[in-house]
Design a protein around this motif. Sequence first.
Motif, PDB file in Angstrom:
ATOM      1  N   GLU A 552      -0.424 -53.414 -52.442  1.00 17.44           N
ATOM      2  CA  GLU A 552      -0.916 -54.472 -53.694  1.00 17.44           C
ATOM      3  C   GLU A 552      -0.660 -55.921 -53.167  1.00 17.44           C
ATOM      4  N   PRO A 553       0.473 -56.457 -52.357  1.00 18.35           N
ATOM      5  CA  PRO A 553       0.478 -57.589 -51.833  1.00 18.35           C
ATOM      6  C   PRO A 553      -0.584 -58.035 -51.005  1.00 18.35           C
ATOM      7  N   ALA A 554      -1.229 -57.018 -50.193  1.00 15.56           N
ATOM      8  CA  ALA A 554      -2.394 -57.379 -49.282  1.00 15.56           C
ATOM      9  C   ALA A 554      -3.548 -57.581 -49.916  1.00 15.56           C
ATOM     10  N   ILE A 555      -3.673 -56.839 -51.163  1.00 14.56           N
ATOM     11  CA  ILE A 555      -4.824 -57.023 -51.994  1.00 14.56           C
ATOM     12  C   ILE A 555      -4.805 -58.303 -52.584  1.00 14.56           C
ATOM     13  N   VAL A 556      -3.861 -58.771 -53.200  1.00 14.71           N
ATOM     14  CA  VAL A 556      -3.674 -60.223 -53.993  1.00 14.71           C
ATOM     15  C   VAL A 556      -3.787 -61.266 -52.807  1.00 14.71           C
ATOM     16  N   CYS A 557      -3.166 -61.052 -51.563  1.00 12.33           N
ATOM     17  CA  CYS A 557      -3.163 -62.077 -50.715  1.00 12.33           C
ATOM     18  C   CYS A 557      -4.832 -62.376 -50.117  1.00 12.33           C
ATOM     19  N   ARG A 558      -5.471 -61.161 -49.857  1.00 12.74           N
ATOM     20  CA  ARG A 558      -6.824 -61.305 -49.544  1.00 12.74           C
ATOM     21  C   ARG A 558      -7.906 -61.829 -50.515  1.00 12.74           C
ATOM     22  N   LEU A 559      -7.616 -61.334 -51.789  1.00 15.98           N
ATOM     23  CA  LEU A 559      -8.372 -61.733 -52.944  1.00 15.98           C
ATOM     24  C   LEU A 559      -8.118 -63.418 -52.911  1.00 15.98           C
ATOM     25  N   ALA A 560      -6.803 -63.881 -53.093  1.00 16.96           N
ATOM     26  CA  ALA A 560      -6.705 -65.098 -53.286  1.00 16.96           C
ATOM     27  C   ALA A 560      -7.226 -65.966 -51.987  1.00 16.96           C
ATOM     28  N   ARG A 561      -7.228 -65.671 -50.893  1.00 20.41           N
ATOM     29  CA  ARG A 561      -7.870 -66.498 -49.735  1.00 20.41           C
ATOM     30  C   ARG A 561      -9.381 -66.420 -50.062  1.00 20.41           C
ATOM     31  N   ARG A 562      -9.974 -65.423 -50.319  1.00 17.43           N
ATOM     32  CA  ARG A 562     -11.330 -65.351 -50.775  1.00 17.43           C
ATOM     33  C   ARG A 562     -12.001 -66.284 -51.998  1.00 17.43           C
ATOM     34  N   VAL A 563     -11.076 -66.212 -53.012  1.00 17.62           N
ATOM     35  CA  VAL A 563     -11.526 -66.854 -54.058  1.00 17.62           C
ATOM     36  C   VAL A 563     -11.187 -68.474 -53.892  1.00 17.62           C
ATOM     37  N   LEU A 564      -9.913 -68.682 -53.696  1.00 11.03           N
ATOM     38  CA  LEU A 564      -9.348 -70.010 -53.560  1.00 11.03           C
ATOM     39  C   LEU A 564     -10.026 -70.612 -52.470  1.00 11.03           C
ATOM     40  N   GLY A 565     -10.400 -70.095 -51.263  1.00 11.69           N
ATOM     41  CA  GLY A 565     -10.942 -70.773 -50.329  1.00 11.69           C
ATOM     42  C   GLY A 565      -9.999 -71.152 -48.974  1.00 11.69           C
ATOM     43  N   ALA A 566     -10.471 -71.495 -48.110  1.00 10.80           N
ATOM     44  CA  ALA A 566      -9.857 -71.677 -46.854  1.00 10.80           C
ATOM     45  C   ALA A 566      -8.712 -73.223 -47.194  1.00 10.80           C
ATOM     46  N   GLU A 567      -9.442 -74.018 -48.085  1.00  7.74           N
ATOM     47  CA  GLU A 567      -8.514 -75.209 -48.058  1.00  7.74           C
ATOM     48  C   GLU A 567      -7.273 -74.991 -48.789  1.00  7.74           C
ATOM     49  N   ASP A 568      -6.843 -73.894 -49.732  1.00 11.34           N
ATOM     50  CA  ASP A 568      -5.847 -73.910 -50.532  1.00 11.34           C
ATOM     51  C   ASP A 568      -4.755 -73.874 -49.455  1.00 11.34           C
ATOM     52  N   ASP A 569      -3.763 -74.427 -49.985  1.00 15.70           N
ATOM     53  CA  ASP A 569      -2.611 -74.703 -48.990  1.00 15.70           C
ATOM     54  C   ASP A 569      -1.508 -73.662 -49.054  1.00 15.70           C
ATOM     55  N   VAL A 570      -1.576 -72.537 -50.003  1.00 19.67           N
ATOM     56  CA  VAL A 570      -0.503 -71.546 -50.128  1.00 19.67           C
ATOM     57  C   VAL A 570      -0.829 -70.481 -48.888  1.00 19.67           C
ATOM     58  N   PRO A 571       0.227 -70.151 -48.088  1.00 16.78           N
ATOM     59  CA  PRO A 571       0.068 -69.455 -46.871  1.00 16.78           C
ATOM     60  C   PRO A 571      -0.061 -67.997 -47.001  1.00 16.78           C
ATOM     61  N   TRP A 572      -1.274 -67.449 -47.632  1.00 18.38           N
ATOM     62  CA  TRP A 572      -1.648 -66.186 -48.188  1.00 18.38           C
ATOM     63  C   TRP A 572      -1.399 -65.180 -47.108  1.00 18.38           C
ATOM     64  N   GLU A 573      -2.025 -65.687 -45.929  1.00 19.58           N
ATOM     65  CA  GLU A 573      -1.935 -64.767 -44.411  1.00 19.58           C
ATOM     66  C   GLU A 573      -0.506 -64.396 -44.216  1.00 19.58           C
ATOM     67  N   GLU A 574       0.446 -65.451 -44.269  1.00 17.58           N
ATOM     68  CA  GLU A 574       1.717 -65.318 -43.881  1.00 17.58           C
ATOM     69  C   GLU A 574       2.286 -64.304 -44.814  1.00 17.58           C
ATOM     70  N   PHE A 575       2.260 -64.438 -46.179  1.00 18.01           N
ATOM     71  CA  PHE A 575       2.638 -63.635 -47.020  1.00 18.01           C
ATOM     72  C   PHE A 575       2.350 -62.024 -46.869  1.00 18.01           C
ATOM     73  N   GLU A 576       0.893 -61.859 -46.499  1.00 15.06           N
ATOM     74  CA  GLU A 576       0.564 -60.677 -46.180  1.00 15.06           C
ATOM     75  C   GLU A 576       1.290 -59.889 -45.140  1.00 15.06           C
ATOM     76  N   LYS A 577       1.510 -60.533 -44.044  1.00 14.97           N
ATOM     77  CA  LYS A 577       1.940 -60.272 -42.839  1.00 14.97           C
ATOM     78  C   LYS A 577       3.441 -59.699 -43.034  1.00 14.97           C
ATOM     79  N   ASP A 578       4.198 -60.576 -43.834  1.00 14.77           N
ATOM     80  CA  ASP A 578       5.669 -60.410 -43.791  1.00 14.77           C
ATOM     81  C   ASP A 578       6.184 -60.764 -45.546  1.00 14.77           C
ATOM     82  N   TYR A 579       6.554 -59.590 -46.132  1.00 13.99           N
ATOM     83  CA  TYR A 579       7.026 -59.744 -47.422  1.00 13.99           C
ATOM     84  C   TYR A 579       8.332 -60.644 -47.357  1.00 13.99           C
TER      85      TYR A 579
END
Length: 759
Positions: A552-579
Amino acid sequence: MATKPPQGDPVQDAPKVAERKRTAAGLPAIGHTLRMAHQQMGVRRTALTLLSVNQKDGFDCPGCAWPEPEHRHRAEFCENGAKAVAEEATLRRVTPEFFAAHPVSDLARRSGYWLGQQGRLTHPMYLPEGADHYEPVSWERAFDIVAEELTALSSPDEAVFYTSGRTSNEAAFLYQLFARKLGTNNLPDCSNMCHESSGSALSETIGVGKGSVLLEDLYRADLIVVAGQNPGTNHPRMLSALEKAKANGARVVSVNPLPEAGLERFKNPQTPKGLTAGTALTDLFLQIRIGGDQALFRLLNKLILDTPGAVDEEFVREHTHGFEEFAQAARAADWKSTLAATGLAREDVERFLRLVLDSERIVVCWAMGLTQHKHSVPMIREIVNFLLLRGNIGRPGAGVCPVRGHSNVQGDRTMGIFERPAPAFLDALEREFGFAPPREHGYDVVRAIRALRDGEAKVFFAMGGNFVSASPDTEVTEAAMRRARLTVHVSTKLNRSHVVTGARALVLPTLGRTERDLQAGGEQCVTVEDSMGMVHASRGRLEPASPHLLSEPAIVCRLARRVLGAEDDVPWEEFEKDYAAVRDRIARVVPGFEDFNARVARPGGFALPHAPRDERRFPTATGKANFTAAPVEYPHLPEGRLLLQTLRSHDQYNTTVYGLDDRYRGIRNGRRVVLVNPDDARELKLADGSYVDLVSEWKDGVERRAPGFRVVHYPTARGCAAAYYPETNVLVPLDATADVSNTPASKSVVVRLEQSATD
């Protein structure tokens, strides 16, 4: 070896009825548990999985939210918890080939039981507009589809993000962060349909919308009141806590319209005595009329006020507000109207009073039997009045205990899954992530359905759950969902919500609680909060059901990256790697989670702070615990009608149906039964075994009908009937809700019983 799923829907048109049971658990529960676990998992997997449930180094049961004791049995699970685990850890699989063989139009005709028995989802699946078959889709394309629909909206408030109580703290925090970065507070959750009334009442009266007791408080109580709750089926591990409390000298009062086996006698399968004689739990059973609880507690409060020395005057003076107005209202209570509202005998109420006056420490527990009425919030406030009068909040062995029904439903709310977030929470989110969260309140469940119905919401995204089956007014809900542009469900198993779709639909398969979660940063754990505010880690042990699953965290993080775009400054990729990185942010946003990673690493986790319990401090608008003085309400029945409550069978967990039996109530091989008091049945000329349609009556004049129910003469309270949901959700009007909380009033539905055409 596990058995294969059923090929066809079982015939349920002739349920078998036997004498109801008067004991719960024991050897029959062991046998039933092992049989169902073997059917789903096989012998070896059963042993491997069940011995990890609720252990300090294992995974949290995906069933109810009852807490674990400090010292745990090797088998720290109940029958229904084992069923929940078996359904998730099943060896059965729902593959793309299954969807190729079964059009959606065929699946929509199947029962929820049949759908759930098919097994675990293995691939992301997509239903294109106009199609009748789901087809496999890559994760990348799935996220593109969601992004297409979200970015096409004229406002973020045209999207709805629903959450089920199974979602972990980490996933819930990320999910609400994504929704608010998108720009909406449309975050309805299953709490809206269950304990929203509890949170509303408790927030106003004691300042915290959660229970105020820990397990140790039940063990120390002199008196435990269990009102509107059936722990033998819905929270079976609670029975062992009641057994321990009884051994310590506590007395138990059960307040319920139906006698329930679990509260009569408990045969604890962990002890020699439990396998033979068992323990009688209830000292006094008050068979109350549906919805009469506020009247009962109002009269009790009057009688306490009238008893010299019964009120804790120092506590009332130092810690409460509004006493005089409350006392004036309570003193106006009278026996005649109370007995009419409750259906109780005067001597039973007087016996209850004696137990109260003889008890220094009192805990009141409740569940859906109190929270799903029009007047649920004042009903629960009256219970708080009852406890405040004798100082029974903020001392050991006493307090309020709303028993949550889903594993992390309380934690999800703590993480910010709420359509009406507190300004302080949004302020903390803004400080931590550097954006301005939306401040306007969003949709709860009922308002979300209205918005979908009216075309004001166009995308529905569900993190777990079975929204269609859980919601009221089934025909209205299903029509509303079909108006959506896109419906998305993150799920482990097939359910009815997947076959009642918008123009386009996605089913996204996710890891279960039982499975290992391996990310780029290593193996992960998640955390949950139980019904008493204890937070602990959960670590799956099984290999995932498919290599195509995402957490579930991975789904949210990947969806957020796709919807909000690369310019969003929340570290979604870091959150997916390490809870752990997510938990660091939670620690800075949510009070009580300071040093989260270190504290949750300790075996057993930690307790969240609770000001009324810990300090006798009440963070309300007045700075004190608030007495309230609402008018007494209770349902009034027209002649020839019954008051229906919806409930679960013993082979059921929320909307998940494990089997077609209700062992404790003597029902086998069918769910379309209605329990009716024999005297009421005679007056209505309803023979045991006859078939009726249930037709609800409400002020909108709309006919809502549930056809073909077998009448079962059963010792319900007079004027009251009971039947299983979700089959009877069709009878609950969407707009029939609790005042303040807006929770569907599923426990007090006025119905007439008409002879069925199938009889």
